[in-house]
Design an enzyme around this catalytic site. Structure first.
Site, short mmCIF file in Angstrom:
data_model
loop_
_atom_site.label_atom_id
_atom_site.label_comp_id
_atom_site.label_asym_id
_atom_site.label_seq_id
_atom_site.Cartn_x
_atom_site.Cartn_y
_atom_site.Cartn_z
N ARG A 59 0.81 -1.23 0.00
CA ARG A 59 0.00 0.00 0.00
C ARG A 59 0.84 1.27 0.00
O ARG A 59 0.46 2.26 0.63
CB ARG A 59 -0.96 0.03 1.20
CG ARG A 59 -2.02 -1.03 1.17
CD ARG A 59 -3.23 -0.57 0.38
NE ARG A 59 -4.14 -1.68 0.15
CZ ARG A 59 -5.21 -1.94 0.90
NH1 ARG A 59 -5.51 -1.15 1.88
NH2 ARG A 59 -5.96 -2.97 0.61
N ARG A 63 -4.07 5.98 0.19
CA ARG A 63 -4.62 7.13 0.91
C ARG A 63 -3.63 7.93 1.75
O ARG A 63 -3.94 9.03 2.18
CB ARG A 63 -5.80 6.68 1.78
CG ARG A 63 -7.06 6.53 0.95
CD ARG A 63 -8.20 5.99 1.76
NE ARG A 63 -7.88 4.65 2.23
CZ ARG A 63 -8.74 3.84 2.81
NH1 ARG A 63 -9.97 4.25 3.03
NH2 ARG A 63 -8.39 2.63 3.19
N ARG A 72 -7.69 10.27 -7.38
CA ARG A 72 -8.93 9.50 -7.24
C ARG A 72 -10.15 10.42 -7.26
O ARG A 72 -11.18 10.08 -7.85
CB ARG A 72 -8.89 8.71 -5.93
CG ARG A 72 -8.19 7.36 -5.99
CD ARG A 72 -9.02 6.29 -6.69
NE ARG A 72 -10.36 6.17 -6.11
CZ ARG A 72 -10.66 5.56 -4.98
NH1 ARG A 72 -9.72 4.99 -4.28
NH2 ARG A 72 -11.91 5.51 -4.54
N ASP A 108 -6.64 -4.21 -7.25
CA ASP A 108 -7.17 -4.79 -6.02
C ASP A 108 -7.38 -6.28 -6.23
O ASP A 108 -7.57 -6.72 -7.38
CB ASP A 108 -8.48 -4.12 -5.59
CG ASP A 108 -8.83 -4.47 -4.15
OD1 ASP A 108 -8.33 -3.80 -3.24
OD2 ASP A 108 -9.55 -5.46 -3.94
N TYR A 183 -14.36 -13.29 1.08
CA TYR A 183 -15.20 -12.17 0.62
C TYR A 183 -16.45 -12.69 -0.10
O TYR A 183 -17.54 -12.14 0.05
CB TYR A 183 -14.41 -11.22 -0.28
CG TYR A 183 -13.46 -10.34 0.51
CD1 TYR A 183 -13.96 -9.41 1.42
CD2 TYR A 183 -12.09 -10.45 0.39
CE1 TYR A 183 -13.11 -8.60 2.17
CE2 TYR A 183 -11.22 -9.64 1.13
CZ TYR A 183 -11.75 -8.73 2.02
OH TYR A 183 -10.91 -7.95 2.76
#
Ligand code: CP3
Length: 380
Positions: A59, A63, A72, A108, A183
């Site tokens: 990562r 963010r 984004r 992702d 998931y």
């Protein structure tokens, strides 16, 4: 030049790196740099001598970077993951800030699931959410194999990135079978993975059918990235640590092994990562990984004892340490580097992804510290 025009599956490690052009769009990259194959990251993955311990961060894009938030804007995550220019830009952002030794593709683990038509989305602050969970034999029919043309934007982005990065390696990745299954079965993020595990315990036939399909999708997704020029791959089976070693061996390992076997001929280093997976490190290397990613719960010198011989390690500074004062960060980073020296190869990383509140200047300083502290005397 042929670069990037290769069709999937025709790439070999030996012919890939040397012909890559260098380019000057990234600071410090010039014609004089050694070829990609001799990048410290790839040398460490292959357990060969390195000039210093290479470093990248899970990562590292995302963010924590203001430029990421600007790029984004209001664009949904999975939309951003399908636009080659956006993928390329976000992947390169940390490379402009930090002297890290590898880039990781901005994408992702659920991108290939969406690409085969599943109604999956990433909710901000929540994570991947599936409209209708997969829990029965009938649901399985909704999972078809991945074709390279389903993810042509990945091929395009990786091709462009490899050209831009020159001698700096690009890491491709896919989600591991347990993590993707969780998931799909839970329908979203889960703390205990209870439904996932109960399906694994209660209906092994359905479980193995599902994981088989997910392994095929992961193989397809990784092959597309390698064919377009990715220099290494990482399988993120982040949540596999939820099961016992015995259950991992019976329920997950065969599928992960198939993924790593399928990539063996590609000739790129294969990294296997999980969180809270200390008891599984041996099997995670046994699956066919060249490098095992370790979270901060197991010191690297102990991880060395748990993995098979001829395995390099990646890790493992707790990402939360980056929120502490610099003196603490430095002391802990030096400790990781010291313990990493007991491994046959060590790639410095965090034990999990960069936290959104991390100060990018701290990551820049840490990267320099790792390079400085670990610098080896030139041989001879
Ligand atoms: O490491 C990198 O920089 C490469 C990019 C990357 C992303 N996701 C981008 C992303 C990688 C390797 C992943 C893998 C991933 N995705 C994993 C395995 C790694 C891990 O963290 O254990 C998992 C479990 C996911 C699923 C996922 N996607 C989660 C849990 C989330 C967070 C949701 C949230 O908002 O809290 C995502 C979204 C996601 N994937 C973001 C990024 C940069 C954040 C999206 C945003 O910026 O809004």
């Amino acid at each position: 030049m042929e670069l990037g025009r290769r069709v999937p599956n025709d790439v070999t490690w030996s012919d890939a790196p040397a012909e890559r052009p260098s380019c000057e769009t990234i600071a410090g990259v010039t014609e004089q740099n050694p070829p990609l194959a001799e990048s410290p990251f790839l040398l460490a993955c292959r357990r060969q001598p390195v000039p210093y311990t290479p470093v990248w961060y899970m990562r590292q894009a995302g963010r924590s970077l203001p430029e990421y938030r600007r790029t984004r804007g209001g664009m949904p995550m999975l939309k951003a993951c399908t636009i080659p220019d956006v993928i390329t830009e976000i992947t390169l952002q940390p490379m402009r800030r930090y002297p890290v030794d590898a880039a990781i593709l901005f994408s992702d683990i659920v991108v290939p699931l969406r690409a085969v038509g599943l109604d999956i989305d990433i909710k901000p602050g929540v994570g991947p959410v599936l409209g209708e969970p997969i829990r029965t034999e009938r649901d399985l029919a909704r999972l078809r194999p991945l074709e390279p043309s389903d993810v042509s934007y990945i091929t395009e982005a990786v091709t462009a990135l490899v050209k831009e990065l020159g001698p700096r390696p690009l890491i491709g990745f896919a989600g591991g079978p347990f993590t993707l299954a969780s998931y799909l079965i839970e329908g979203g993020p889960s703390k205990g993975h209870d439904r996932t595990k109960s399906l694994m315990y209660g209906n092994p036939a359905l479980w193995h059918a599902l994981l088989g399909k997910l392994a095929d999708i992961a193989i397809g997704f990784l092959q597309v990235q390698v064919a377009a020029g990715a220099s290494a791959v990482q399988l993120f089976d982040s949540w596999a640590g939820a099961v016992s070693p015995e259950d991992y061996q019976a329920g997950v390992l065969p599928h992960s092994t198939r993924i790593f076997d399928a990539l063996e001929g590609a000739g790129v280093p294969r990294i296997h990562f999980g969180v809270t997976a200390g008891e599984l490190l041996g099997m995670m290397s046994e699956a066919g990984a060249d490098v095992v990613g370790v979270d901060w719960r197991v010191p690297l010198d102990e991880a060395v004892r748990r993995v098979q011989a001829r395995t390099a390690l990646q890790g493992n500074l707790d990402p939360a340490i980056l929120l502490a004062p610099w003196e603490v960060i430095e002391r802990r980073a030096r400790d990781v580097i010291g313990r990493g020296r007991t491994a046959e190869g060590h790639v410095f990383n965090l034990g999990h992804g960069v936290l959104p509140d991390t100060n990018p200047d701290v990551l820049a300083r840490l990267t320099e510290l790792v390079h400085e502290v670990s610098a080896r005397e030139p041989a001879g």
